[in-house]
Design a protein around this motif. Structure first.
Motif, PDB file in Angstrom:
ATOM      1  N   UNK A   1      -6.091   2.186   9.579  1.00  0.00           N
ATOM      2  CA  UNK A   1      -4.749   2.407  10.109  1.00  0.00           C
ATOM      3  C   UNK A   1      -4.721   3.782  10.789  1.00  0.00           C
ATOM      4  N   UNK A   2      -3.533   4.258  11.130  1.00  0.00           N
ATOM      5  CA  UNK A   2      -3.426   5.492  11.907  1.00  0.00           C
ATOM      6  C   UNK A   2      -4.250   6.639  11.310  1.00  0.00           C
ATOM      7  N   UNK A   3      -4.174   6.808   9.982  1.00  0.00           N
ATOM      8  CA  UNK A   3      -4.835   7.943   9.327  1.00  0.00           C
ATOM      9  C   UNK A   3      -6.130   7.531   8.619  1.00  0.00           C
ATOM     10  N   UNK A   4      -6.441   6.239   8.651  1.00  0.00           N
ATOM     11  CA  UNK A   4      -7.606   5.767   7.907  1.00  0.00           C
ATOM     12  C   UNK A   4      -7.391   5.852   6.407  1.00  0.00           C
ATOM     13  N   UNK A   5      -6.215   5.421   5.961  1.00  0.00           N
ATOM     14  CA  UNK A   5      -5.905   5.502   4.534  1.00  0.00           C
ATOM     15  C   UNK A   5      -6.811   4.569   3.735  1.00  0.00           C
ATOM     16  N   UNK A   6      -7.174   4.982   2.510  1.00  0.00           N
ATOM     17  CA  UNK A   6      -7.956   4.075   1.656  1.00  0.00           C
ATOM     18  C   UNK A   6      -7.220   2.743   1.513  1.00  0.00           C
ATOM     19  N   UNK A   7      -7.964   1.655   1.583  1.00  0.00           N
ATOM     20  CA  UNK A   7      -7.328   0.337   1.512  1.00  0.00           C
ATOM     21  C   UNK A   7      -7.013  -0.248   2.872  1.00  0.00           C
ATOM     22  N   UNK A   8      -7.336   0.520   3.942  1.00  0.00           N
ATOM     23  CA  UNK A   8      -7.135  -0.011   5.302  1.00  0.00           C
ATOM     24  C   UNK A   8      -8.450  -0.098   6.063  1.00  0.00           C
ATOM     25  N   UNK A   9      -9.567   0.248   5.412  1.00  0.00           N
ATOM     26  CA  UNK A   9     -10.787   0.601   6.165  1.00  0.00           C
ATOM     27  C   UNK A   9     -11.880  -0.459   6.172  1.00  0.00           C
TER      28      UNK A   9
END
Ligand code: ZN
Length: 323
Positions: free
Chosen positions: A52-60
């Motif tokens: 996601x926009x910030x590369x949050x854990x759980x989106x990668x």
């Protein structure tokens, strides 16, 4: 058990040519390239991180794109499908979107609680989009190629295919803290915490699937979340005490990691939520330039010369005029 995961952190898979990987994940799936770095264990190869926009854990989802890699085989002993969460009612849009890009997709489940759309990436990696009846509150990356109303909210789940599911399930429950939330049609669903999208692992027992062969188009490992370094250290000691062969704590620059293999053969990683992807470039510029950890910086010239030239689609930058 004193430590438990909060859910999935990332999935890492093997690809071929990096440019078509970039085109599929940015333009096709509408994810953001949040880091362009190299494989720290093989610095002539990229390590590309999408999220996601910030590369949050759980989106990668991340890739080692090895040019000329042989084709792998999806099968037992692997994570055989990587699922992302999309809004309910969006799969019709996604089907047309993939068709316009020349990628075939098909609906694999139409239950009232969960619809699934399967698509292969250009290397044959199995990606599913899951539209659940439960709303996923996470914000999507506002990409020019996928409107926010349809966009991926983050990881949904990973599917593990193994010969002896009871052993894998025992490890997930006893050693990672997941609980069984559903069992149906040969699939056991486990989840961490509240069981929302991004916390789910589906285990399938199969005696018929071929043995998996790790190469192009297959998952290399899946990573689970741990909040910080101190918790990771405590967890490592606990796992070692239970007899698991666990690596030392490795510095991945954006998180630290430990690795061990579960009894079914799938490589597991436990990765910290901190420090995150804005440690070495600002949020607005994530993915734009090749980032190297301090210990590889002296070799930058040689590394830049050996990796393939790649071009980022425009939509990887924040939308023009966005606040
Ligand atoms: Zn990893």
């Amino acid at each position: 058990m004193t430590v438990m995961t909060q859910g999935l952190h990332h999935v890492t898979a093997i690809a071929g040519a990096p440019q078509r990987n970039i085109n599929f994940y940015i333009t096709g799936l509408g994810l953001r390239l949040v880091k362009k770095t190299v494989n720290f264990d093989d610095p002539g190869t990229y390590h590309l991180y999408y999220g996601d926009e910030a590369g949050r854990p759980g989106s990668l989802i991340t890739f080692f794109p090895w040019r000329g890699i042989q084709q792998g085989r999806v099968g037992a002993g692997q994570s055989t499908s990587t699922a992302f969460s999309v809004p309910a009612g969006s799969l019709g849009w996604w089907t047309e979107h993939f068709a316009a890009l020349g990628a075939e997709s098909r609906i694999t489940s139409e239950s009232s609680s969960e619809e699934r759309l399967l698509v292969s990436d250009p290397d044959g990696l199995q990606i599913e989009l899951v539209a659940s009846s439960v709303t996923d509150p996470r914000d999507p990356w506002d990409s020019a190629s996928v409107p926010a109303e349809y966009a991926i909210r983050g990881q949904h789940s990973s599917v593990l295919t193994v010969r002896h599911p009871e052993q894998t399930i025992a490890l997930l429950t006893n050693d990672l803290g997941l609980t069984i939330v559903d069992e149906s049609a040969g699939r056991t669903r486990l989840a961490a915490g509240d069981g929302s999208a991004g916390t789910i692992v589906d285990v399938i027992g199969s005696s018929l699937a071929p043995d998996g062969l790790g190469a192009g188009g297959t998952v290399h490992h899946i990573a689970f979340r741990v909040p910080d370094h101190a918790t990771q250290q405590a967890w490592r000691e606990e796992l070692v005490g239970k007899g698991h062969q666990v690596t030392g704590i490795l510095d991945r620059q954006y998180f630290t990691s430990i690795y061990f293999r579960e009894p079914g053969g799938v490589l597991f990683e436990i990765a910290t939520d901190t420090p995150g992807f804005d440690i070495d470039e600002p949020l607005l510029e994530l993915g734009r330039s090749l980032k190297l950890p301090p210990w590889l910086e002296p070799s930058r010239e040689q590394i830049e010369h050996s990796v393939a030239q790649i071009t980022l689609p425009e939509e990887n930058n924040p939308a023009l005029g966005a606040a």
